[in-house]
Design a protein around this motif. Structure first.
Motif, mmCIF file in Angstrom:
data_model
loop_
_atom_site.group_PDB
_atom_site.id
_atom_site.type_symbol
_atom_site.label_atom_id
_atom_site.label_comp_id
_atom_site.label_asym_id
_atom_site.label_seq_id
_atom_site.Cartn_x
_atom_site.Cartn_y
_atom_site.Cartn_z
ATOM 1 N N TYR A 48 0.799 -1.228 0.000
ATOM 2 C CA TYR A 48 0.000 0.000 0.000
ATOM 3 C C TYR A 48 0.833 1.281 0.000
ATOM 4 C CZ TYR A 48 -3.899 -3.054 1.383
ATOM 5 O OH TYR A 48 -4.847 -4.036 1.423
ATOM 6 N N PHE A 90 -5.647 -7.053 12.650
ATOM 7 C CA PHE A 90 -5.530 -6.157 11.496
ATOM 8 C C PHE A 90 -5.134 -7.011 10.290
ATOM 9 C CE2 PHE A 90 -3.531 -3.141 8.726
ATOM 10 C CZ PHE A 90 -4.041 -1.900 9.054
ATOM 11 N N PRO A 91 -5.824 -6.889 9.168
ATOM 12 C CA PRO A 91 -5.532 -7.812 8.070
ATOM 13 C C PRO A 91 -4.165 -7.567 7.456
ATOM 14 C CG PRO A 91 -7.066 -6.135 7.376
ATOM 15 C CD PRO A 91 -6.869 -5.941 8.844
ATOM 16 N N LEU A 94 -2.927 -8.433 1.197
ATOM 17 C CA LEU A 94 -3.008 -9.579 0.298
ATOM 18 C C LEU A 94 -1.835 -9.539 -0.661
ATOM 19 C CD1 LEU A 94 -6.789 -9.651 -0.689
ATOM 20 C CD2 LEU A 94 -5.641 -10.868 1.143
ATOM 21 N N LEU A 107 -5.938 -14.647 -0.665
ATOM 22 C CA LEU A 107 -6.548 -14.587 0.663
ATOM 23 C C LEU A 107 -6.043 -15.736 1.541
ATOM 24 C CD1 LEU A 107 -8.483 -13.340 2.639
ATOM 25 C CD2 LEU A 107 -10.359 -14.585 1.561
ATOM 26 N N TYR B 21 -14.932 -0.864 12.707
ATOM 27 C CA TYR B 21 -14.687 -0.407 11.341
ATOM 28 C C TYR B 21 -15.906 -0.552 10.443
ATOM 29 C CZ TYR B 21 -9.992 0.204 12.774
ATOM 30 O OH TYR B 21 -8.895 0.669 13.438
ATOM 31 N N PRO B 24 -16.706 3.088 8.849
ATOM 32 C CA PRO B 24 -15.898 3.405 7.663
ATOM 33 C C PRO B 24 -16.157 2.448 6.508
ATOM 34 C CG PRO B 24 -14.536 3.517 9.631
ATOM 35 C CD PRO B 24 -15.876 2.999 10.064
ATOM 36 N N GLY B 39 -7.922 6.324 -3.156
ATOM 37 C CA GLY B 39 -8.038 6.759 -1.762
ATOM 38 C C GLY B 39 -8.507 8.189 -1.587
ATOM 39 N N LEU B 59 -8.844 4.980 6.832
ATOM 40 C CA LEU B 59 -9.313 4.612 5.494
ATOM 41 C C LEU B 59 -8.603 3.349 5.003
ATOM 42 C CD1 LEU B 59 -10.852 5.307 2.828
ATOM 43 C CD2 LEU B 59 -8.790 6.513 2.120
ATOM 44 N N TYR B 60 -7.282 3.324 5.147
ATOM 45 C CA TYR B 60 -6.556 2.174 4.595
ATOM 46 C C TYR B 60 -6.712 0.921 5.443
ATOM 47 C CZ TYR B 60 -4.852 3.764 0.235
ATOM 48 O OH TYR B 60 -4.820 4.134 -1.084
ATOM 49 N N GLU B 61 -6.965 1.080 6.735
ATOM 50 C CA GLU B 61 -7.242 -0.109 7.541
ATOM 51 C C GLU B 61 -8.567 -0.727 7.083
ATOM 52 O OE1 GLU B 61 -6.574 0.306 11.687
ATOM 53 O OE2 GLU B 61 -7.359 -1.674 12.158
ATOM 54 N N LEU B 63 -9.951 -0.281 4.109
ATOM 55 C CA LEU B 63 -9.767 -0.805 2.746
ATOM 56 C C LEU B 63 -9.128 -2.193 2.782
ATOM 57 C CD1 LEU B 63 -8.484 2.271 0.650
ATOM 58 C CD2 LEU B 63 -10.639 1.038 0.351
ATOM 59 N N ALA B 64 -8.103 -2.343 3.657
ATOM 60 C CA ALA B 64 -7.417 -3.639 3.746
ATOM 61 C C ALA B 64 -8.376 -4.717 4.232
ATOM 62 C CB ALA B 64 -6.218 -3.528 4.678
ATOM 63 N N ARG B 65 -9.221 -4.359 5.206
ATOM 64 C CA ARG B 65 -10.191 -5.335 5.700
ATOM 65 C C ARG B 65 -11.179 -5.726 4.613
ATOM 66 N NH1 ARG B 65 -10.484 -6.242 11.158
ATOM 67 N NH2 ARG B 65 -9.091 -4.909 12.348
ATOM 68 N N GLU B 67 -10.791 -5.535 1.443
ATOM 69 C CA GLU B 67 -10.122 -6.293 0.386
ATOM 70 C C GLU B 67 -9.902 -7.739 0.835
ATOM 71 O OE1 GLU B 67 -6.178 -5.024 -0.633
ATOM 72 O OE2 GLU B 67 -6.347 -5.794 -2.673
ATOM 73 N N SER B 68 -9.494 -7.901 2.117
ATOM 74 C CA SER B 68 -9.240 -9.261 2.598
ATOM 75 C C SER B 68 -10.527 -10.074 2.693
ATOM 76 C CB SER B 68 -8.538 -9.227 3.958
ATOM 77 O OG SER B 68 -9.425 -8.765 4.954
ATOM 78 N N ALA B 74 -8.764 -4.377 -5.803
ATOM 79 C CA ALA B 74 -7.887 -3.327 -6.316
ATOM 80 C C ALA B 74 -7.767 -3.450 -7.831
ATOM 81 C CB ALA B 74 -6.523 -3.452 -5.675
ATOM 82 N N ARG B 82 -4.084 3.830 -6.670
ATOM 83 C CA ARG B 82 -4.728 2.575 -7.046
ATOM 84 C C ARG B 82 -6.231 2.672 -6.775
ATOM 85 N NH1 ARG B 82 -2.726 -2.442 -7.860
ATOM 86 N NH2 ARG B 82 -0.708 -1.898 -6.965
ATOM 87 N N TYR B 84 -10.081 1.330 -6.340
ATOM 88 C CA TYR B 84 -10.750 0.122 -5.824
ATOM 89 C C TYR B 84 -12.166 0.100 -6.365
ATOM 90 C CZ TYR B 84 -6.850 -0.332 -2.658
ATOM 91 O OH TYR B 84 -5.594 -0.490 -2.155
#
Lengths: 387, 124
Positions: A48, A90-91, A94, A107, B21, B24, B39, B59-61, B63-65, B67-68, B74, B82, B84
């Motif tokens: 990121y 916290f993830p 990927l 994943l 979260y 958000p 973003g 925001l990025y936390e 987004l990461a969640r 995405e996972s 992305a 980038r 999304y």
């Protein structure tokens, strides 16, 4: 979430630095954004970093003064670092299809990494606990065994008329034995946990599937060799069991005592330190580094080795059992310590037993907390992978 | 009846696991429902329709969640930014979550209208 235009009233040191360092120009904004990005771990920055930096630059140019931004980034960065160590939910980022090292999807690959990271952190916490805990245990064991002998002799010769007759191996034998066997249980669990990891690592190295395992494996083997040779040599200086060794494996205690000679309050008393033989002092200086290298390389090995799900589940379950053994050791040792403080015959004047022991017990509690969190995260990660 | 964690969305949807979260995440998914965004564009869009500004780390936390969880994906980066986009799973989760929120909103407004707008009770 708070409104965007919330003014920054108070300023922490970090906030001040972030708020005042920028000069409003493009280069300054980039530098501030890049400084903030350093809060995140490398794996997160790889995924990121570029886009996050762009967002930060835009945010900084739009709102040059903001306390909320650096605090928010710090919080996110710390959480990302904890996640990278397998200690938070916290993830993990990927992996892209190109960088994913396995045939699993991104994943699934991220979940495997999370479990590996948790097991790695567990092994690090366990290693630290074993080193510190066994050091305390072996040193207290010496004191306990000799104090029993001295009290027995005192009683026989009538030098301490008020003393109670010592019940060999001692009034507090129960606590000493409990502490000993909780430490030994932990050692056995550690060996049981290490065997499948070493077997998997050896198999993957032999098949040439994971070259990144070679370096930590070689370093670990070298460190263990140094520790075994040094420990076997210096265990000869072990002052013995005071004649009471029926319940305690003295050979193990002597070896562990030699390995952990460096963990002592003698460092705070140079005049006492210089009375020790030069070779012993050299070993006391060298062995902490070797122990740290052994723990670090074992942690890296666990993080990198690919464990089949069943083996990872076995490791996680052993981890939970290990936490119980750690808690039992701390509890038993704490009570034992409380009972023995003030009963330390022969302790050199000026040597403080309280501060060192209290510090080590606090570190043991911290290691237990990290281990418990890592084991919990590993179990959770495996459960999610199965789902 | 099992008690629900007050922090979870009432619909028990896929967003339930987001905890703190979920807010958000809902804002991001709602923004992406309008089309892919990077973003900064997400931040501005959320600010325009919700009146809140998502801080970069938050925001990025989120987004990461997302995405996972496979709710967003992305796209190719455009000059270090980038974008999304919403996935089908994300659209389904958002729809379920917003429908539940709408039910809560509707009930709340109706009860307010009945009990809190009469002249005898006044506006408490």
């Amino acid at each position: 979430m708070t409104p965007a235009d919330e003014p920054a009233e108070a300023a922490s040191a970090a906030g001040d630095a972030e708020m005042t360092s920028g000069d409003g120009d493009g280069d300054g904004d980039i530098q501030r954004a890049e400084r903030l990005l350093r809060w995140y771990p490398g794996s997160w920055r790889d995924r990121y970093g570029a886009e996050f930096t762009e967002l930060l630059i835009a945010d900084i140019s739009e709102r040059p003064r903001s306390l909320r931004r650096p605090l928010d980034v710090m919080r996110g960065g710390v959480r990302a670092r904890l996640a990278d160590a397998g200690l938070a939910g916290f993830p993990l980022p990927l992996a892209t299809a190109a960088s994913a090292a396995t045939s699993a999807g991104p994943l699934e690959h991220a979940r495997q990494r999370q479990v590996s990271a948790s097991l790695g952190s567990f092994s690090c916490a366990l290693g630290a606990f074993l080193v510190l805990g066994s050091a305390l245990w072996s040193q207290f064991l010496i004191n306990w065994q000799w104090s029993v002998l001295i009290r027995t002799l005192d009683h026989q010769h009538g030098t301490s008329p008020g003393a109670r007759p010592a019940q060999v191996p001692g009034d507090d034998a129960f606590l000493a034995v409990l502490t000993t066997y909780s430490m030994l249980a932990l050692l056995v669990l550690a060996i049981l946990a290490a065997l499948p990891v070493l077997a998997a690592a050896a198999g993957q190295i032999a098949r040439g599937r994971e070259p990144r395992l070679i370096k930590p494996a070689v370093v670990l083997a070298a460190a263990l060799a140094v520790l075994v040779v040094g420990g076997r040599h210096f265990e000869n200086n072990w002052i013995g069991t005071g004649g009471h060794h029926a319940l305690i494996p003295s050979g193990v205690a002597a070896f562990i005592w030699a390995l952990t000679l460096s963990i002592t309050s003698y460092w705070g008393h140079p005049s006492l330190l210089v009375t020790l033989p030069a070779s012993e002092r050299a070993w006391m200086a060298l062995s902490p580094f070797v122990l740290a290298i052994a723990v670090a390389s074992a942690t890296i090995l666990v993080r990198r080795v690919r464990l089949p799900p069943r083996v990872a589940a076995f490791e996680a379950r052993l981890g939970l059992l290990g936490c119980i053994a750690m808690a039992a050791f701390i509890a038993c040792f704490g009570v034992w310590l409380t009972e023995r403080v003030g009963l330390m015959p022969g302790l050199p004047v000026g040597v403080s037993i309280g501060a060192t022991n209290a510090t080590i017990i606090a570190l043991l509690a911290l290691a237990l907390a990290v281990a418990a969190q890592a084991a919990r995260m590993a179990v959770r990660g495996l459960r999610r992978a199965r789902a | 009846m099992a008690k629900r964690d007050a922090r979870e969305p009432a619909d028990g949807s896929a967003l339930a696991g987001f905890g703190r979260y979920a807010g958000p995440a809902t804002l991001i998914l709602s923004s992406l429902a309008d089309g892919p965004k990077h973003g900064y564009a997400l931040t501005k869009d959320v600010e325009s329709f919700a009146g809140v500004r998502l801080a970069p780390g938050t925001l990025y936390e989120a987004l990461a969640r997302l995405e996972s969880q496979g709710m967003i994906e992305a796209l190719e980066a455009e000059d270090r930014r980038r974008p999304y986009r919403l996935t089908t799973a994300g659209a389904t989760a958002l729809k379920a979550h917003l429908a539940a929120q709408a039910r809560v909103t509707e009930v709340g407004l109706r009860r307010l209208a009945v009990n809190w707008s009469s002249p005898t009770l006044g506006t408490a």
